[in-house]
Scaffold this motif. Structure first.
Motif, PDB file in Angstrom:
ATOM      1  N   ASN A   3       0.853  -1.187   0.000  1.00  0.00           N
ATOM      2  CA  ASN A   3       0.000   0.000   0.000  1.00  0.00           C
ATOM      3  C   ASN A   3       0.884   1.230   0.000  1.00  0.00           C
ATOM      4  O   ASN A   3       1.550   1.515   0.989  1.00  0.00           O
ATOM      5  CB  ASN A   3      -0.911   0.008   1.233  1.00  0.00           C
ATOM      6  CG  ASN A   3      -1.887  -1.135   1.226  1.00  0.00           C
ATOM      7  OD1 ASN A   3      -2.404  -1.509   0.187  1.00  0.00           O
ATOM      8  ND2 ASN A   3      -2.143  -1.701   2.397  1.00  0.00           N
ATOM      9  N   LEU A   4       0.891   1.929  -1.117  1.00  0.00           N
ATOM     10  CA  LEU A   4       1.679   3.148  -1.228  1.00  0.00           C
ATOM     11  C   LEU A   4       0.750   4.342  -1.160  1.00  0.00           C
ATOM     12  O   LEU A   4      -0.266   4.385  -1.852  1.00  0.00           O
ATOM     13  CB  LEU A   4       2.464   3.155  -2.544  1.00  0.00           C
ATOM     14  CG  LEU A   4       3.415   1.987  -2.736  1.00  0.00           C
ATOM     15  CD1 LEU A   4       4.054   2.053  -4.110  1.00  0.00           C
ATOM     16  CD2 LEU A   4       4.472   1.946  -1.651  1.00  0.00           C
ATOM     17  N   GLU A  14      10.867   4.421   0.990  1.00  0.00           N
ATOM     18  CA  GLU A  14      10.754   4.033   2.401  1.00  0.00           C
ATOM     19  C   GLU A  14       9.446   3.289   2.652  1.00  0.00           C
ATOM     20  O   GLU A  14       9.419   2.326   3.414  1.00  0.00           O
ATOM     21  CB  GLU A  14      10.842   5.255   3.306  1.00  0.00           C
ATOM     22  CG  GLU A  14      12.232   5.821   3.418  1.00  0.00           C
ATOM     23  CD  GLU A  14      12.318   7.000   4.373  1.00  0.00           C
ATOM     24  OE1 GLU A  14      11.302   7.345   5.026  1.00  0.00           O
ATOM     25  OE2 GLU A  14      13.409   7.584   4.461  1.00  0.00           O
ATOM     26  N   GLN A  15       8.374   3.737   2.012  1.00  0.00           N
ATOM     27  CA  GLN A  15       7.104   3.030   2.141  1.00  0.00           C
ATOM     28  C   GLN A  15       7.225   1.611   1.585  1.00  0.00           C
ATOM     29  O   GLN A  15       6.709   0.655   2.166  1.00  0.00           O
ATOM     30  CB  GLN A  15       5.993   3.779   1.409  1.00  0.00           C
ATOM     31  CG  GLN A  15       5.626   5.104   2.034  1.00  0.00           C
ATOM     32  CD  GLN A  15       4.504   5.772   1.284  1.00  0.00           C
ATOM     33  OE1 GLN A  15       3.486   5.145   0.987  1.00  0.00           O
ATOM     34  NE2 GLN A  15       4.681   7.047   0.956  1.00  0.00           N
ATOM     35  N   ASP A  18       9.325  -0.505   4.038  1.00  0.00           N
ATOM     36  CA  ASP A  18       8.538  -0.867   5.211  1.00  0.00           C
ATOM     37  C   ASP A  18       7.477  -1.916   4.872  1.00  0.00           C
ATOM     38  O   ASP A  18       7.248  -2.847   5.639  1.00  0.00           O
ATOM     39  CB  ASP A  18       7.878   0.373   5.809  1.00  0.00           C
ATOM     40  CG  ASP A  18       8.892   1.361   6.379  1.00  0.00           C
ATOM     41  OD1 ASP A  18      10.066   0.976   6.565  1.00  0.00           O
ATOM     42  OD2 ASP A  18       8.510   2.523   6.616  1.00  0.00           O
ATOM     43  N   GLY A  19       6.834  -1.758   3.715  1.00  0.00           N
ATOM     44  CA  GLY A  19       5.808  -2.716   3.307  1.00  0.00           C
ATOM     45  C   GLY A  19       6.388  -4.089   3.032  1.00  0.00           C
ATOM     46  O   GLY A  19       5.836  -5.104   3.470  1.00  0.00           O
ATOM     47  N   LEU A  20       7.501  -4.148   2.327  1.00  0.00           N
ATOM     48  CA  LEU A  20       8.134  -5.439   2.046  1.00  0.00           C
ATOM     49  C   LEU A  20       8.658  -6.075   3.331  1.00  0.00           C
ATOM     50  O   LEU A  20       8.523  -7.285   3.536  1.00  0.00           O
ATOM     51  CB  LEU A  20       9.265  -5.257   1.038  1.00  0.00           C
ATOM     52  CG  LEU A  20       8.828  -4.961  -0.396  1.00  0.00           C
ATOM     53  CD1 LEU A  20      10.015  -4.537  -1.248  1.00  0.00           C
ATOM     54  CD2 LEU A  20       8.127  -6.164  -1.011  1.00  0.00           C
ATOM     55  N   ARG A  21       9.229  -5.273   4.205  1.00  0.00           N
ATOM     56  CA  ARG A  21       9.719  -5.797   5.483  1.00  0.00           C
ATOM     57  C   ARG A  21       8.569  -6.379   6.294  1.00  0.00           C
ATOM     58  O   ARG A  21       8.683  -7.456   6.870  1.00  0.00           O
ATOM     59  CB  ARG A  21      10.425  -4.681   6.253  1.00  0.00           C
ATOM     60  CG  ARG A  21      11.068  -5.162   7.528  1.00  0.00           C
ATOM     61  CD  ARG A  21      11.905  -4.106   8.199  1.00  0.00           C
ATOM     62  NE  ARG A  21      11.265  -2.796   8.167  1.00  0.00           N
ATOM     63  CZ  ARG A  21      11.910  -1.659   8.296  1.00  0.00           C
ATOM     64  NH1 ARG A  21      13.209  -1.646   8.452  1.00  0.00           N
ATOM     65  NH2 ARG A  21      11.269  -0.517   8.270  1.00  0.00           N
ATOM     66  N   GLN A  53      14.868   0.010  -6.791  1.00  0.00           N
ATOM     67  CA  GLN A  53      16.253  -0.357  -6.500  1.00  0.00           C
ATOM     68  C   GLN A  53      16.683   0.193  -5.148  1.00  0.00           C
ATOM     69  O   GLN A  53      17.330  -0.506  -4.372  1.00  0.00           O
ATOM     70  CB  GLN A  53      17.186   0.170  -7.605  1.00  0.00           C
ATOM     71  CG  GLN A  53      18.626  -0.212  -7.418  1.00  0.00           C
ATOM     72  CD  GLN A  53      18.852  -1.700  -7.546  1.00  0.00           C
ATOM     73  OE1 GLN A  53      18.243  -2.348  -8.391  1.00  0.00           O
ATOM     74  NE2 GLN A  53      19.694  -2.249  -6.701  1.00  0.00           N
ATOM     75  N   ARG A  54      16.300   1.398  -4.850  1.00  0.00           N
ATOM     76  CA  ARG A  54      16.674   2.015  -3.566  1.00  0.00           C
ATOM     77  C   ARG A  54      16.036   1.265  -2.393  1.00  0.00           C
ATOM     78  O   ARG A  54      16.692   1.018  -1.377  1.00  0.00           O
ATOM     79  CB  ARG A  54      16.254   3.476  -3.562  1.00  0.00           C
ATOM     80  CG  ARG A  54      16.840   4.254  -2.426  1.00  0.00           C
ATOM     81  CD  ARG A  54      16.745   5.726  -2.702  1.00  0.00           C
ATOM     82  NE  ARG A  54      17.378   6.476  -1.626  1.00  0.00           N
ATOM     83  CZ  ARG A  54      17.328   7.778  -1.514  1.00  0.00           C
ATOM     84  NH1 ARG A  54      16.705   8.491  -2.425  1.00  0.00           N
ATOM     85  NH2 ARG A  54      17.910   8.387  -0.511  1.00  0.00           N
TER      86      ARG A  54
END
Length: 71
Positions: A3-4, A14-15, A18-21, A53-54
């Motif tokens: 969810n972005l 960063e979103q 955090d979402g993938l983590r 990539q970031r």
């Protein structure tokens, strides 16, 4: 999956991180499971590949993922 929120003050990378983590910690993304390529993820989310990539680089620096060049 992710969810972005473009109105969020945090950058998109960063979103994404955090979402993938969160998906990894919750077990939705299993250990050893391959993440989509940068290009595939960028295309599916309509985001610049550099942003993806970031986010991947941050996850790698934090020890959540490891990259294999050429795969």
């Amino acid at each position: 999956m992710l969810n972005l929120d473009y109105r969020d003050a945090r950058p998109i990378y960063e979103q994404m991180r955090d979402g993938l983590r969160r998906l990894m910690v919750s077990g939705i993304i299993q250990e050893g499971e391959q993440l989509p390529s940068v290009r595939a993820m960028a295309t599916s989310l309509a985001i610049n590949p550099n942003t993806i990539q970031r986010a991947y680089e941050l996850l790698e620096a934090e020890g959540y993922v490891s990259s294999v060049p050429g795969k």
